[in-house]
Design an enzyme around this catalytic site. Structure first.
Site, PDB file in Angstrom:
ATOM      1  N   ASN A  97       1.830  -3.299   1.541  1.00 37.59           N
ATOM      2  CA  ASN A  97       0.593  -2.532   1.704  1.00 37.59           C
ATOM      3  C   ASN A  97      -0.304  -3.168   2.757  1.00 37.59           C
ATOM      4  O   ASN A  97      -0.363  -4.389   2.884  1.00 37.59           O
ATOM      5  CB  ASN A  97      -0.144  -2.429   0.377  1.00 37.59           C
ATOM      6  CG  ASN A  97       0.654  -1.645  -0.642  1.00 37.59           C
ATOM      7  OD1 ASN A  97       1.608  -0.957  -0.277  1.00 37.59           O
ATOM      8  ND2 ASN A  97       0.280  -1.761  -1.897  1.00 37.59           N
ATOM      9  N   HIS A 114       3.592  -6.027   6.469  1.00 38.30           N
ATOM     10  CA  HIS A 114       3.428  -4.893   7.394  1.00 38.30           C
ATOM     11  C   HIS A 114       2.053  -4.852   8.050  1.00 38.30           C
ATOM     12  O   HIS A 114       1.656  -3.838   8.603  1.00 38.30           O
ATOM     13  CB  HIS A 114       3.717  -3.569   6.656  1.00 38.30           C
ATOM     14  CG  HIS A 114       5.161  -3.402   6.304  1.00 38.30           C
ATOM     15  ND1 HIS A 114       5.614  -2.551   5.323  1.00 38.30           N
ATOM     16  CD2 HIS A 114       6.276  -3.988   6.813  1.00 38.30           C
ATOM     17  CE1 HIS A 114       6.938  -2.622   5.251  1.00 38.30           C
ATOM     18  NE2 HIS A 114       7.359  -3.488   6.132  1.00 38.30           N
ATOM     19  N   CYS A 122      -4.273  -7.941  20.055  1.00 41.73           N
ATOM     20  CA  CYS A 122      -3.976  -7.572  21.439  1.00 41.73           C
ATOM     21  C   CYS A 122      -2.676  -6.765  21.523  1.00 41.73           C
ATOM     22  O   CYS A 122      -1.682  -7.142  20.919  1.00 41.73           O
ATOM     23  CB  CYS A 122      -3.826  -8.864  22.256  1.00 41.73           C
ATOM     24  SG  CYS A 122      -3.275  -8.579  23.946  1.00 41.73           S
ATOM     25  N   CYS A 146      -9.047  -7.164  24.554  1.00 43.27           N
ATOM     26  CA  CYS A 146      -8.751  -8.581  24.366  1.00 43.27           C
ATOM     27  C   CYS A 146      -9.299  -9.362  25.569  1.00 43.27           C
ATOM     28  O   CYS A 146      -9.560  -8.770  26.632  1.00 43.27           O
ATOM     29  CB  CYS A 146      -7.234  -8.719  24.277  1.00 43.27           C
ATOM     30  SG  CYS A 146      -6.662 -10.403  24.110  1.00 43.27           S
ATOM     31  N   THR A 184       7.666   0.654  -4.949  1.00 38.91           N
ATOM     32  CA  THR A 184       8.158   0.868  -3.587  1.00 38.91           C
ATOM     33  C   THR A 184       9.493   1.595  -3.668  1.00 38.91           C
ATOM     34  O   THR A 184      10.311   1.314  -4.541  1.00 38.91           O
ATOM     35  CB  THR A 184       8.241  -0.462  -2.793  1.00 38.91           C
ATOM     36  OG1 THR A 184       8.906  -0.218  -1.555  1.00 38.91           O
ATOM     37  CG2 THR A 184       8.961  -1.549  -3.537  1.00 38.91           C
ATOM     38  N   SER A 185       9.677   2.561  -2.752  1.00 41.79           N
ATOM     39  CA  SER A 185      10.805   3.483  -2.888  1.00 41.79           C
ATOM     40  C   SER A 185      12.153   2.850  -2.538  1.00 41.79           C
ATOM     41  O   SER A 185      13.191   3.439  -2.788  1.00 41.79           O
ATOM     42  CB  SER A 185      10.556   4.707  -2.004  1.00 41.79           C
ATOM     43  OG  SER A 185      10.260   4.288  -0.690  1.00 41.79           O
ATOM     44  N   GLU A 211       9.578   5.945 -11.285  1.00 45.15           N
ATOM     45  CA  GLU A 211      10.940   6.483 -11.123  1.00 45.15           C
ATOM     46  C   GLU A 211      11.818   5.379 -10.538  1.00 45.15           C
ATOM     47  O   GLU A 211      11.309   4.446  -9.903  1.00 45.15           O
ATOM     48  CB  GLU A 211      10.925   7.699 -10.182  1.00 45.15           C
ATOM     49  CG  GLU A 211      10.371   7.336  -8.815  1.00 45.15           C
ATOM     50  CD  GLU A 211      10.147   8.525  -7.885  1.00 45.15           C
ATOM     51  OE1 GLU A 211      10.594   9.631  -8.188  1.00 45.15           O
ATOM     52  OE2 GLU A 211       9.507   8.299  -6.841  1.00 45.15           O
ATOM     53  N   ALA A 227       2.171   1.441 -12.407  1.00 50.16           N
ATOM     54  CA  ALA A 227       1.811   0.017 -12.321  1.00 50.16           C
ATOM     55  C   ALA A 227       0.542  -0.301 -13.112  1.00 50.16           C
ATOM     56  O   ALA A 227       0.497  -1.279 -13.850  1.00 50.16           O
ATOM     57  CB  ALA A 227       1.642  -0.369 -10.853  1.00 50.16           C
TER      58      ALA A 227
HETATM   59  P1  NAD Z   1       6.617   4.836  -0.531  1.00 47.43           P
HETATM   60  O1  NAD Z   1       5.467   5.772  -0.340  1.00 47.43           O
HETATM   61  O2  NAD Z   1       7.870   5.067   0.211  1.00 47.43           O
HETATM   62  O3  NAD Z   1       6.994   4.834  -2.077  1.00 47.43           O
HETATM   63  C1  NAD Z   1       6.005   4.822  -3.060  1.00 47.43           C
HETATM   64  C2  NAD Z   1       6.674   4.437  -4.363  1.00 47.43           C
HETATM   65  O4  NAD Z   1       5.654   4.226  -5.314  1.00 47.43           O
HETATM   66  C3  NAD Z   1       7.624   5.487  -4.925  1.00 47.43           C
HETATM   67  O5  NAD Z   1       8.836   4.854  -5.271  1.00 47.43           O
HETATM   68  C4  NAD Z   1       6.905   5.980  -6.197  1.00 47.43           C
HETATM   69  O6  NAD Z   1       7.809   6.232  -7.255  1.00 47.43           O
HETATM   70  C5  NAD Z   1       6.054   4.784  -6.541  1.00 47.43           C
HETATM   71  N1  NAD Z   1       4.842   5.082  -7.284  1.00 47.43           N
HETATM   72  C6  NAD Z   1       4.052   6.183  -7.223  1.00 47.43           C
HETATM   73  N2  NAD Z   1       3.005   6.060  -8.070  1.00 47.43           N
HETATM   74  C7  NAD Z   1       3.140   4.828  -8.651  1.00 47.43           C
HETATM   75  C8  NAD Z   1       2.370   4.105  -9.615  1.00 47.43           C
HETATM   76  N3  NAD Z   1       1.246   4.631 -10.140  1.00 47.43           N
HETATM   77  N4  NAD Z   1       2.793   2.864  -9.989  1.00 47.43           N
HETATM   78  C9  NAD Z   1       3.913   2.318  -9.464  1.00 47.43           C
HETATM   79  N5  NAD Z   1       4.688   2.987  -8.548  1.00 47.43           N
HETATM   80  C10 NAD Z   1       4.290   4.208  -8.156  1.00 47.43           C
HETATM   81  O7  NAD Z   1       6.010   3.424  -0.269  1.00 47.43           O
HETATM   82  P2  NAD Z   1       6.663   2.077   0.192  1.00 47.43           P
HETATM   83  O8  NAD Z   1       7.994   1.937  -0.451  1.00 47.43           O
HETATM   84  O9  NAD Z   1       5.624   1.074  -0.017  1.00 47.43           O
HETATM   85  O10 NAD Z   1       6.952   2.217   1.745  1.00 47.43           O
HETATM   86  C11 NAD Z   1       6.222   2.969   2.615  1.00 47.43           C
HETATM   87  C12 NAD Z   1       5.609   2.229   3.796  1.00 47.43           C
HETATM   88  O11 NAD Z   1       4.343   2.834   4.025  1.00 47.43           O
HETATM   89  C13 NAD Z   1       5.346   0.776   3.591  1.00 47.43           C
HETATM   90  O12 NAD Z   1       5.812   0.132   4.703  1.00 47.43           O
HETATM   91  C14 NAD Z   1       3.838   0.601   3.528  1.00 47.43           C
HETATM   92  O13 NAD Z   1       3.430  -0.423   4.432  1.00 47.43           O
HETATM   93  C15 NAD Z   1       3.285   1.876   4.036  1.00 47.43           C
HETATM   94  N6  NAD Z   1       2.168   2.379   3.192  1.00 47.43           N
HETATM   95  C16 NAD Z   1       1.136   1.548   2.824  1.00 47.43           C
HETATM   96  C17 NAD Z   1       0.088   2.006   2.009  1.00 47.43           C
HETATM   97  C18 NAD Z   1      -1.022   1.075   1.574  1.00 47.43           C
HETATM   98  O14 NAD Z   1      -1.256   0.080   2.242  1.00 47.43           O
HETATM   99  N7  NAD Z   1      -1.708   1.331   0.466  1.00 47.43           N
HETATM  100  C19 NAD Z   1       0.077   3.348   1.592  1.00 47.43           C
HETATM  101  C20 NAD Z   1       1.123   4.173   2.011  1.00 47.43           C
HETATM  102  C21 NAD Z   1       2.160   3.670   2.799  1.00 47.43           C
HETATM  103 ZN    ZN Z   2      -4.535 -10.284  24.970  1.00 44.54          ZN
END
Ligand code: NAD
Ligand code: ZN
Length: 239
Positions: A97, A114, A122, A146, A184-185, A211, A227
């Site tokens: 995140n 990430h 920069c 920068c 995370t998916s 899931e 979560a």
């Molecule tokens: P993803 O969106 O691909 O998957 C989200 C996952 O979260 C799914 O598997 C889903 O089942 C699960 N989920 C949904 N609600 C939930 C809950 N209440 N508790 C626990 N799990 C729950 O996200 P990802 O796998 O993190 O990958 C996507 C990419 O997008 C990452 O690289 C991330 O950096 C970025 N991203 C970041 C943010 C953030 O910073 N908050 C938000 C969206 C996407």
């Molecule tokens: Zn620079």
């Protein structure tokens, strides 16, 4: 109620994804049908997108900033910070995140593989470190430069770029005995491979989310639930 036991000599590696922030009101990537808040990922989240239209990329990340800065940590974030309090340096958190909700809940031993929404760097990677930047940009002309003259870009790992802190992450995985992956998916690499690396080293592997993830076969245990509902009270720390 299902419990995850943490033994006296366990070292815990936690990987979190967008699901951990879902109950804080931050939209996940997967739950948005390939469109993330109305944008196509390839238009805003790749090196080509940055080349083609830095204004559009900053527009998108300004909107992400606005949403993230308004959000508050949820009980899932707090439960992980509390676990760190109990385990001290036997705990390590790696988040995908880019929001700062883990920090705001009290987590300290963490890396943002990430990148981070609240920072900029920069675009030419000239060697200057990333800087704090919480501005919601309304136009590209407001974006700073920068000291080398190049434009500042979001401190975000775009698709196709190398994640941050991979050396440290690899070392922490190698010495962990329990890996917990939350919300995370299992579709974004290399993060989706961490569970396989941990398993090869003999660690127990637990997934927590509503899931099963795409790499479900690599987990020794799956705890189904949100979560924020499941994490408080899940850990049984022994020793
Ligand atoms: P993803 O969106 O691909 O998957 C989200 C996952 O979260 C799914 O598997 C889903 O089942 C699960 N989920 C949904 N609600 C939930 C809950 N209440 N508790 C626990 N799990 C729950 O996200 P990802 O796998 O993190 O990958 C996507 C990419 O997008 C990452 O690289 C991330 O950096 C970025 N991203 C970041 C943010 C953030 O910073 N908050 C938000 C969206 C996407
Ligand atoms: Zn620079």
């Amino acid at each position: 109620m299902q419990k995850v036991s943490i033994l006296a000599n366990d070292r815990v590696f936690v990987l979190t994804g967008a699901g951990v922030s879902a109950e804080s009101g931050i939209q996940t990537f997967r739950d948005s049908d390939g469109l993330w808040a109305g944008y196509r990922i390839e238009d805003v989240c790749t090196p080509d997108a940055w080349e083609a239209s830095p204004a559009r990329v900053w527009d998108f990340y300004s909107a992400r900033r606005e949403a993230a800065f308004k959000a508050e940590p949820n009980p899932g974030h707090f439960a992980l910070a509390e676990l760190e309090q109990w385990l001290g340096e036997r705990f390590f958190l790696c988040t995908q995140n880019v929001d700062d909700l883990h920090e705001r809940a009290g987590s300290e031993r963490l890396v943002h593989m990430h990148g981070e929404l609240a920072m900029a760097r920069c675009e030419d990677d000239c060697g200057q470190p990333p800087v704090s930047d919480r501005t919601i940009y309304k136009s590209l002309t407001a974006v700073g430069r920068c000291s080398c003259g190049a434009r500042m870009r979001p401190h975000i790992v775009f698709f196709g770029e190398m994640p941050l802190e991979m050396g440290k992450i690899q070392r922490e995985i190698d010495r962990s005995t329990l890996m917990m992956v939350i919300g995370t998916s299992g579709s974004v690499y290399p993060a989706a491979n961490f569970v396989r690396w941990a398993r090869q080293k003999g660690a127990r592997t637990v997934y927590i989310g509503p899931e099963a993830p795409q790499n479900a076969e690599s987990f020794s245990e799956i705890v189904l639930g949100k979560a924020g509902q499941v994490l408080p009270g899940l850990f049984q720390v022994e020793g």
